[in-house]
Design a protein around this motif. Sequence first.
Motif, short mmCIF file in Angstrom:
data_model
loop_
_atom_site.label_atom_id
_atom_site.label_comp_id
_atom_site.label_asym_id
_atom_site.label_seq_id
_atom_site.Cartn_x
_atom_site.Cartn_y
_atom_site.Cartn_z
N LYS A 340 14.74 85.03 12.49
CA LYS A 340 14.74 85.00 13.96
C LYS A 340 14.10 83.71 14.48
CE LYS A 340 14.83 90.00 14.75
NZ LYS A 340 14.11 91.18 15.31
N ALA A 341 13.07 83.25 13.81
CA ALA A 341 12.42 82.00 14.22
C ALA A 341 13.39 80.82 14.01
CB ALA A 341 11.14 81.78 13.43
N ALA A 342 14.18 80.89 12.95
CA ALA A 342 15.16 79.83 12.68
C ALA A 342 16.23 79.80 13.77
CB ALA A 342 15.81 80.05 11.31
N ILE A 343 16.68 80.99 14.19
CA ILE A 343 17.68 81.06 15.26
C ILE A 343 17.09 80.54 16.57
CG2 ILE A 343 19.04 82.66 16.68
CD1 ILE A 343 19.43 84.34 14.13
N ALA A 344 15.81 80.85 16.81
CA ALA A 344 15.14 80.35 18.02
C ALA A 344 15.08 78.83 18.01
CB ALA A 344 13.73 80.93 18.11
N SER A 371 19.55 87.96 4.19
CA SER A 371 18.74 89.00 4.82
C SER A 371 19.56 90.24 5.17
CB SER A 371 18.09 88.46 6.10
OG SER A 371 17.29 87.34 5.82
N ARG A 372 20.84 90.19 4.83
CA ARG A 372 21.77 91.30 5.11
C ARG A 372 21.86 91.61 6.60
NH1 ARG A 372 20.91 95.45 -0.06
NH2 ARG A 372 21.17 93.83 -1.66
N GLY A 376 24.27 89.76 12.67
CA GLY A 376 23.87 88.39 12.98
C GLY A 376 24.89 87.38 12.48
N VAL A 377 25.48 87.64 11.31
CA VAL A 377 26.52 86.74 10.79
C VAL A 377 27.70 86.71 11.74
CG1 VAL A 377 28.20 86.38 8.93
CG2 VAL A 377 25.86 87.07 8.37
N TYR A 378 28.15 87.88 12.21
CA TYR A 378 29.30 87.93 13.12
C TYR A 378 28.96 87.28 14.46
CZ TYR A 378 31.04 91.26 9.70
OH TYR A 378 31.45 91.84 8.53
N HIS A 382 30.86 84.07 15.96
CA HIS A 382 31.42 84.05 17.31
C HIS A 382 30.92 82.84 18.09
CE1 HIS A 382 30.57 85.00 21.61
NE2 HIS A 382 31.86 85.21 21.61
N ARG A 383 29.63 82.57 17.95
CA ARG A 383 29.03 81.43 18.65
C ARG A 383 29.67 80.12 18.20
NH1 ARG A 383 22.44 80.69 18.77
NH2 ARG A 383 22.32 78.72 19.90
#
Length: 520
Positions: A340-344, A371-372, A376-378, A382-383
């Motif tokens: 989550k920190a990486a996505i942020a 991380s299964r 989040g992968v989908y 999409h992004r």
Amino acid sequence: MSCSMKLLTQNQFARIPHQRFLSRLFCTTVPLGKDNEIDKIAKVINDHPFPDSTLQTVLQKHIPPHTLSAGFVEDVVGHLFGAHSNGLKALEFFRYTVRHLSCGPTSVAFERTLHILARMRYFEKAWELMEEMRVMHPSVLTLKAMSIMMLKTAKFKSYEDTLLAFERMENDVFVGRKFGTDEFNILLRAFCTHKQMKEARSVFNKMHSRFSPDTKTMNILLLGFKDSGDVSSMELFYHEMVRRGFKPNTVTYNIRIDAYCKNGKRGCVGDGLRLLEEMEGAGCLPTVETFTTLIHGAGVARNLTKAKELFDGILTKNMQPDTAAYNAMISVLIKAKYVKAAIALMDEMEAKQIRHDNMTYHTLFFGLMRSREIDGVYELYHRMVERNFVPKTRTVVMLMKYFCINRQVDMGLHLWEYLVGKGHCPHGHALDLLVIGLCSRGRELEAFECSKQMLERGRLMTEATFRMLGGLLLQAGEADKLRKLNQLVKTLKAVLPLSKGHADGIANSLEFNAERTFSS
């Protein structure tokens, strides 16, 4: 297989179950604009039957001569390079533009065309093009063009062939140009890039008296030893460099720091930090690249605190972190399982208008998969599609494998259609994964269409995939489709360059297996 789509916003996506997301995603349209026009022309070129007919007529229809501009040609050829297009198609497009551009081709367009040809081992065509430019537009014969040919020759041919290519450059292509240190550095880099350090040292020992080595020469060799993974040899050469009277510069220190940071499974970031102090003491100012390397080293050492300190240190040194620096920090967070920190951090890049590149997406996809975090992968996929970003081969293969293993072959099919729709020719390994995924679900007709697209674009499929698909097509009573694939393979065999057990070997094997299947 194409379809029109309507993109979701990220907030909408978060509220939609995966099955509904699939149905919406397969109805997405890409906004029109300059990039869309380039995609369109690249798709026209890739879709054109190869090598059954010339491209000239279709090019005149879609891009009349009066609409051509140098920048547009550069962009299209760049797209064809990124799309792994067949080299002969790219060459035909380039020659069409040379005939109709009043100002002549740019060096960038020429270099990209040359790179496409050399990458596919169309060496004779590449030399032929260089000879044409020597006569018609000698200004496009740059050191970068020379470097492209030397790098690919060293990769695919022998040591002797590479030296002969260097002589050919001097005597037949760059006629009237006195070769010096810059050209010598290109020859050395060709060997060092492919970790051929024995050959690089041999060339250096034989030719350094003719050409005057400079610090760049020594850094090229130092980098070669570093990339070979031999820190001891790198350090021995560093001391030789100093003994010869060459003063280390920022590039020299960056290479050594990188070697220590990647040394062993846990790295030696402490040694890298000591080199940073030595570097500053020698009056060499660290760069963003220096800190990026150290951040990677801290990640290898699993030292998140030190990585964050180094990342923040970029700003304290009055520098601005770039895409590579953010990618390094994202990688550290992924290694520490702080997804989550990486996505942020990715969101922070967007807010600061720092572009995402393939490494950004690849690292985050990898972290989410490990991380299964399936949703989040989908969401990230999409992004990526929403932003019209086209991933590189390594990421395409990783995504295709993930989708097919997780029984989401429709997502794999969408990825394939997205790439083809953007004018790309997906990698053969991606086709293998998709065909296996489709065939295991009784969808061999869709697998046939994807395989046909690949072959029509001038790229061979692998023997194993051909054999598996061929057997299933026969079982389904679709022998005509198998014959169609076999004919496409025969056509490609006649024009693809011969190489060690690759194109020709696969084509022969495909032909043999198909004929054996038909006779049985």
